[in-house]
Design a protein around this motif. Structure first.
Motif, PDB file in Angstrom:
ATOM      1  N   ASP A 177      -7.301  -4.477  -2.964  1.00 39.63           N
ATOM      2  CA  ASP A 177      -6.646  -5.302  -2.026  1.00 39.63           C
ATOM      3  C   ASP A 177      -7.207  -6.678  -2.219  1.00 39.63           C
ATOM      4  OD1 ASP A 177      -4.492  -5.508  -0.384  1.00 39.63           O
ATOM      5  OD2 ASP A 177      -5.101  -4.293   1.167  1.00 39.63           O
ATOM      6  N   ARG A 181       4.225  -4.268   9.368  1.00 43.49           N
ATOM      7  CA  ARG A 181       3.021  -3.829  10.121  1.00 43.49           C
ATOM      8  C   ARG A 181       3.128  -4.718  11.685  1.00 43.49           C
ATOM      9  NH1 ARG A 181      -1.973  -5.570   7.335  1.00 43.49           N
ATOM     10  NH2 ARG A 181      -1.069  -4.263   5.721  1.00 43.49           N
ATOM     11  N   THR A 220       0.807  -1.214  -0.058  1.00 41.71           N
ATOM     12  CA  THR A 220      -0.104  -0.072   0.024  1.00 41.71           C
ATOM     13  C   THR A 220       0.917   1.351  -0.113  1.00 41.71           C
ATOM     14  OG1 THR A 220      -1.695  -1.317   1.202  1.00 41.71           O
ATOM     15  CG2 THR A 220      -2.001   1.165   1.380  1.00 41.71           C
TER      16      THR A 220
HETATM   17 MG   LIG Z   1      -1.921  -3.032   2.385  1.00 42.56          MG
END
Ligand SMILES: [Mg+2]
Ligand SMILES: Nc1ncnc2c1ncn2[C@@H]1O[C@H](COP(=O)(O)OP(=O)(O)O)[C@@H](O)[C@H]1O
Length: 317
Positions: A157, A269, A101
């Motif tokens: 996504d 993440r 992203t």
């Molecule tokens: Mg993403």
């Protein structure tokens, strides 16, 4: 569950003035690569990408290659040579948290600066934003999303969820067909990026040759190494105005070693989430000292105990 659709304005590289983007009415006709780079200010975005994102060497190289193609196309156009709008639809495959992203946002900005898309914003969606629950709902939904994304990048996504062969009358197929049409006919003003796990995307492309043939660039996002994850942690802490206290960086390295062995590790993440929890523990620790004057150093330092209290070290959650 449906994720909220969000549109992000094109000004990712906030430190580059928007007015500096090439204005064909005033700029002299570009004859060199340097002219185009200077006029479009695209190098600033590419340098930022190099610099802000740890690792990802193959991805960064592919982006440079794509930028080179567009720059040369512009020079060809200036010489009156045939310029076929290149197809720039892409797939970004990799595990969660590998930067897909984030890179898509930068890509939108680069395409904008090179004049490939008008606005350079990114609209991120999942299946639920495109596909309706009832007959007749899918086409308007998909078209609405496409309208929002026009002039920028549509980032889908987990795109493979659009295709559900086990369900004979799945409305996802309708969304795919509309997407295919627009990807072909409006490719000079919309770039579609399909993102998700590599194996599922491969299967999706095998069953959807129409989609496969419209994707010109496949970018693979590898998992980060332990060392890269540690560097990503440093970057993230720095931008949040925190730092590791004595020994804390080593403790975080050890945290990562243990966390990497556990299920559901999601690369950068997971690093971000871990740092968030460490900041919580730091805050609780400081909160205990009611009457102590807290210095700048106190407020910005993540200490070893803030890390070691994590359950990966065997402590209770
Ligand atoms: Mg993403
Ligand atoms: N190479 C990198 N360097 C620094 N931060 C990164 C890098 N890759 C990802 N991140 C950060 O990790 C988080 C997750 O990245 P994201 O782009 O959402 O991954 P994906 O879309 O592949 O799941 C974001 O906060 C992003 O800024």
């Amino acid at each position: 569950m449906s994720q909220p659709m969000y549109a992000i304005p094109g000004s990712v590289a906030a430190n580059v003035p928007v007015e500096a983007v090439a204005d064909p009415t005033v700029a002299p006709v570009a004859r060199t690569v340097a002219d185009v780079l200077a006029q479009s200010q695209v190098e600033a975005v590419m340098d930022e990408l190099d610099h802000d994102l740890v690792g990802l060497a193959p991805v960064k190289q592919r982006i440079r290659d794509i930028a080179a193609l567009l720059v040369i196309d512009k020079l060809r156009l200036n010489q009156g040579l045939a310029a076929q709008t290149p197809s720039l639809h892409m797939s970004f495959t990799g595990n969660p948290g590998t930067g897909k992203t984030t890179v898509a946002l930068r890509m939108a900005e680069i395409l904008h600066r090179l004049g490939y898309v008008r606005k350079g914003h990114l609209v991120a969606v999942t299946r639920d934003d495109l596909v309706g629950q009832y007959i007749g709902h899918t086409a308007p939904k998909t078209k609405e999303v496409l309208k929002k994304a026009m002039g920028g990048v549509l980032f889908i996504d987990e795109a493979y969820y659009l295709y559900r062969p086990e369900n004979e009358r799945d409305y996802g197929q309708e969304a795919i067909e509309i997407l295919l049409q627009v990807m072909e006919n409006q490719r000079d003003d919309l770039v579609v990026i399909l993102a998700g796990y590599k194996d599922r995307m491969d299967t999706f492309f095998k069953s959807n040759p129409g989609m496969s043939s419209r994707i010109a660039h496949h970018l693979d996002f590898p998992d980060y190494s332990h060392d890269e994850l540690l560097q990503i942690g440093d970057r993230m802490l720095g931008t949040m105005n925190y730092r590791f206290g004595t020994g804390a960086r080593d403790a975080f390295g050890e945290y990562l070693t243990r966390r990497l062995e556990q299920p559901h590790f999601a690369n950068a993440r997971s690093v971000r989430n871990a740092l968030d929890r460490m900041r919580l523990r730091q805050a609780s620790r400081l909160f205990e000292a009611r009457d102590r004057e807290l210095t700048r150093e106190d407020l910005t330092t993540i200490e070893t105990p803030d890390i070691r209290a994590s359950r990966v070290f065997g402590a209770s959650p």
